[in-house]
Design a protein around this motif. Sequence first.
Motif, PDB file in Angstrom:
ATOM      1  N   GLU A   1       6.241  12.689  -2.305  1.00 29.41           N
ATOM      2  CA  GLU A   1       5.628  12.015  -3.463  1.00 29.41           C
ATOM      3  C   GLU A   1       6.670  11.193  -4.214  1.00 29.41           C
ATOM      4  OE1 GLU A   1       2.631  11.862  -5.405  1.00 29.41           O
ATOM      5  OE2 GLU A   1       1.468  12.671  -3.742  1.00 29.41           O
TER       6      GLU A   1
ATOM      7  N   GLY B   1       7.527   7.882  -2.784  1.00 27.07           N
ATOM      8  CA  GLY B   1       6.521   6.824  -2.772  1.00 27.07           C
ATOM      9  C   GLY B   1       5.308   7.073  -1.905  1.00 27.07           C
ATOM     10  N   CYS B   2       5.165   8.246  -1.333  1.00 25.83           N
ATOM     11  CA  CYS B   2       3.975   8.575  -0.542  1.00 25.83           C
ATOM     12  C   CYS B   2       2.927   9.223  -1.431  1.00 25.83           C
ATOM     13  CB  CYS B   2       4.330   9.559   0.580  1.00 25.83           C
ATOM     14  SG  CYS B   2       5.409   8.878   1.841  1.00 25.83           S
ATOM     15  N   HIS B   3       1.685   9.025  -1.058  1.00 26.68           N
ATOM     16  CA  HIS B   3       0.597   9.760  -1.704  1.00 26.68           C
ATOM     17  C   HIS B   3       0.297  10.939  -0.790  1.00 26.68           C
ATOM     18  CE1 HIS B   3      -3.013  10.554  -4.035  1.00 26.68           C
ATOM     19  NE2 HIS B   3      -3.606  10.774  -2.872  1.00 26.68           N
TER      20      HIS B   3
ATOM     21  N   LYS C   1      -0.423   7.142   2.683  1.00 28.97           N
ATOM     22  CA  LYS C   1      -1.098   8.419   2.444  1.00 28.97           C
ATOM     23  C   LYS C   1      -0.779   9.360   3.597  1.00 28.97           C
ATOM     24  CE  LYS C   1      -5.426   8.365   0.878  1.00 28.97           C
ATOM     25  NZ  LYS C   1      -6.844   7.949   0.726  1.00 28.97           N
TER      26      LYS C   1
ATOM     27  N   LYS D   1       0.829  -1.198   0.000  1.00 25.39           N
ATOM     28  CA  LYS D   1       0.000   0.000   0.000  1.00 25.39           C
ATOM     29  C   LYS D   1       0.863   1.248   0.000  1.00 25.39           C
ATOM     30  CE  LYS D   1      -3.601   0.909   2.695  1.00 25.39           C
ATOM     31  NZ  LYS D   1      -4.476   0.825   3.859  1.00 25.39           N
ATOM     32  N   THR D   2       0.495   2.200  -0.826  1.00 26.84           N
ATOM     33  CA  THR D   2       1.181   3.482  -0.849  1.00 26.84           C
ATOM     34  C   THR D   2       0.743   4.261   0.378  1.00 26.84           C
ATOM     35  OG1 THR D   2       1.189   3.491  -3.259  1.00 26.84           O
ATOM     36  CG2 THR D   2       1.494   5.607  -2.162  1.00 26.84           C
TER      37      THR D   2
END
Length: 163
Positions: free
Chosen positions: A45, A48-50, A21, A18-19
Amino acid sequence: MSIEQAEIEPTTDKKEPKTPKVFISYSWSSADHETWVIELATDLEESGCHVLFDKWDLKEGAEKYAYMEKMVNDPSVGKVIVICDRVYVEKADGRMGGVGTETQIISQELYEQVDSTDQKQKFVPVIAEKDDNGKPYKPTFIKSRIHIDMADSVLRTANFEQL
């Protein structure tokens, strides 16, 4: 796909990681500070983070208070990064503007937290500025929380991975 192909080809039921958030809570303190926050959001971002960020997500006609409340309360948002500078502290402690609204929402979540020593904390204070004595600016509602110091370019680079 024929029956023979189905028997030969392996199934791929693996779940993708899962990315994470994250939501960024900050004050529109100055143009330089906004640039600093945008660069941090961009770096997150690219790592790899949303990133959920008003500058990117809110458009004309959007309901900003509903957005803030959703970001803080949404269980899929793993972290709320609270960018602390002098103006953020003034607005948070004075309950002014959007920061004041977010403070009310975040405070409730913090105070209801069952185990404040749990290592999976949702709210993370990030220090963007210190006073003349080198003391980090942190609003009252999150003052007792351990922070990540990014108040200068050396600390920002050194502590980015921690964030």
